[in-house]
Design an enzyme around this catalytic site. Sequence first.
Site, PDB file in Angstrom:
ATOM      1  NE  ARG A 314      -3.991   0.242   1.471  1.00  0.00           N
ATOM      2  CZ  ARG A 314      -4.226   1.062   2.099  1.00  0.00           C
ATOM      3  NH1 ARG A 314      -3.027   1.438   3.038  1.00  0.00           N
ATOM      4  NH2 ARG A 314      -4.958   2.026   1.916  1.00  0.00           N
ATOM      5  CE1 TYR A 318      -4.193   1.446  -4.901  1.00  0.00           C
ATOM      6  CE2 TYR A 318      -3.229   0.462  -2.428  1.00  0.00           C
ATOM      7  CZ  TYR A 318      -3.756   0.094  -3.759  1.00  0.00           C
ATOM      8  OH  TYR A 318      -4.269  -1.126  -4.131  1.00  0.00           O
ATOM      9  CB  CYS A 346      16.388  -4.535  -5.626  1.00  0.00           C
ATOM     10  SG  CYS A 346      17.712  -5.796  -4.513  1.00  0.00           S
TER      11      CYS A 346
HETATM   12  N1  LLP Z   1     -17.646  -3.468  -3.231  1.00  0.00           N
HETATM   13  C1  LLP Z   1     -16.682  -3.699  -4.548  1.00  0.00           C
HETATM   14  C2  LLP Z   1     -17.548  -3.702  -5.348  1.00  0.00           C
HETATM   15  C3  LLP Z   1     -15.449  -3.164  -4.309  1.00  0.00           C
HETATM   16  O1  LLP Z   1     -14.905  -3.162  -5.418  1.00  0.00           O
HETATM   17  C4  LLP Z   1     -14.566  -3.337  -3.763  1.00  0.00           C
HETATM   18  C5  LLP Z   1     -13.485  -2.741  -3.525  1.00  0.00           C
HETATM   19  C6  LLP Z   1     -15.633  -3.452  -1.950  1.00  0.00           C
HETATM   20  C7  LLP Z   1     -16.919  -3.601  -2.311  1.00  0.00           C
HETATM   21  C8  LLP Z   1     -14.961  -2.528  -0.885  1.00  0.00           C
HETATM   22  O2  LLP Z   1     -13.940  -1.180   0.114  1.00  0.00           O
HETATM   23  P1  LLP Z   1     -13.520  -1.402   0.827  1.00  0.00           P
HETATM   24  O3  LLP Z   1     -15.184  -1.499   2.120  1.00  0.00           O
HETATM   25  O4  LLP Z   1     -12.812  -1.862   1.254  1.00  0.00           O
HETATM   26  O5  LLP Z   1     -13.080   0.070   0.983  1.00  0.00           O
HETATM   27  N2  LLP Z   1      -6.518  -2.394  -2.340  1.00  0.00           N
HETATM   28  C9  LLP Z   1      -6.732  -0.804  -2.208  1.00  0.00           C
HETATM   29  C10 LLP Z   1      -8.101  -0.632  -2.342  1.00  0.00           C
HETATM   30  C11 LLP Z   1      -8.910  -1.381  -3.119  1.00  0.00           C
HETATM   31  C12 LLP Z   1     -10.956  -1.758  -3.138  1.00  0.00           C
HETATM   32  C13 LLP Z   1     -11.350  -2.278  -4.187  1.00  0.00           C
HETATM   33  N3  LLP Z   1     -12.367  -2.669  -4.829  1.00  0.00           N
HETATM   34  C14 LLP Z   1      -6.098  -0.646  -1.120  1.00  0.00           C
HETATM   35  O6  LLP Z   1      -5.227  -1.385  -0.616  1.00  0.00           O
HETATM   36  O7  LLP Z   1      -6.258   1.062  -0.638  1.00  0.00           O
END
Ligand code: LLP
Length: 421
Positions: A314, A318, A346
């Site tokens: 992360r 990001y 690396c």
């Molecule tokens: N539903 C759908 C259709 C989604 O695409 C996502 C997340 C969620 C629910 C869940 O969202 P949350 O409640 O976790 O915000 N890797 C990124 C975050 C990617 C989120 C992708 N979709 C990070 O580390 O911030």
Amino acid sequence: MDHFLYRGGILHAEDVPLTEIAAAVGTPFYCYSTATLTRHFQLFQDALAGMDHLVCFAIKSLSNQAVLRTLGKLGAGMDVVSGGEYRRAQAAGVPGDRIVFSGVGKTRDEMAYALTHGIRQFNVESAEELRVLADVASCLGKTAPITLRVNPDVDAKTHEKIATGRKEDKFGVPIASARAIYAEAATLPGIEVVGIDVHIGSQLTDLAPFEAAFTKIADLTRELRADGHVIRRLDLGGGLGIPYTRSNETPPLPTEYGAMIRRVLGDLDVEIEIEPGRLIAGNAGILVASVIYLKQGEGRDFLILDAAMNDLIRPAMYGAHHDIIPVIEAQTASDQRPVDIVGPVCESGDTFARQRAMPPLAPGELVAFRSAGAYGAVMSSEYNTRPMIPEILVHEDQYAVIRPRPSFDDMINRDTVPPWL
Ligand code: LLP
């Protein structure tokens, strides 16, 4: 609130000192708290109490079966985005009628598998996907319950890479086309329309974009009903943000989110689904690492850890902030000094924090990355042939290794050498 607190100067996960886990399994490792997972799930249950609802955990945020089983036993549904995630939910004992299938690129095989084993609904993201699903379902003699994911063209005001509800994003169908696609859905064999789906992004720290999107969904519900469709379920996606620093962040609470849902959608007589991932898992997990070196650089010192960007991507991906704290509590705040906290991989992108104030730490000492439960282990890789790190689940004074560290042989022997070599 979470269950990673200092007791007697040692950071604990619930009742287990992290030093004890580190001594038993080595570092780095992820560690999750059952009590925090449970508490966060319950916050959503309480926030939506009195409304017909299902909280579907977004498996993509943390997909270990032990975690899924913990939440499944509490009554959680699951939001899956691949055939692999569907199988994880199944393996964790979650019945198909509590599994929703999201994602822009579902394949025929994934659709067929879910239809055969049971599915609550597909959140369909395009007219093209809808036609394929109708074909797959008809061939199997099944009916696919669907919602259409609508893109409301609302800016979630979050990180560029995780905003999903603007018209330039690849997700959902434009809200202006929705009525036409619902009309087509009504004519297709093997398709049963049950509702509408929307998800505008992740790590939202303000309710206003949610409210803007849900208001559009309320209007669309009325229009579609007037067109003769049965809209009995609204899937509102996930996205509620969490505080990553302890000091100045105060994202809305699930109770406020629930109250807003009730206010905007409460009179529609619909079942509400939500798909939270981060809010349930994020602060329920930490990553524990050891210091390898404190390297003195020119004008700055580097704290080199045994965890790297392949374990927690992360910050590199990001620019995300994670609080990093010593496992043995610092005696005084006064001798903190700024260091760059990095891993051994690396590339310079393998930097967790720049000029972060840290207490003195010697090689071998332990640190913990807070708020690492969501999008931590699931996004890890074996880059630099670094083994995937273990995951540990704590429950009161017990802990269990829920994914062991593979051996180097396990990793290397997955490759096969062709006969001509
Ligand atoms: N539903 C759908 C259709 C989604 O695409 C996502 C997340 C969620 C629910 C869940 O969202 P949350 O409640 O976790 O915000 N890797 C990124 C975050 C990617 C989120 C992708 N979709 C990070 O580390 O911030």
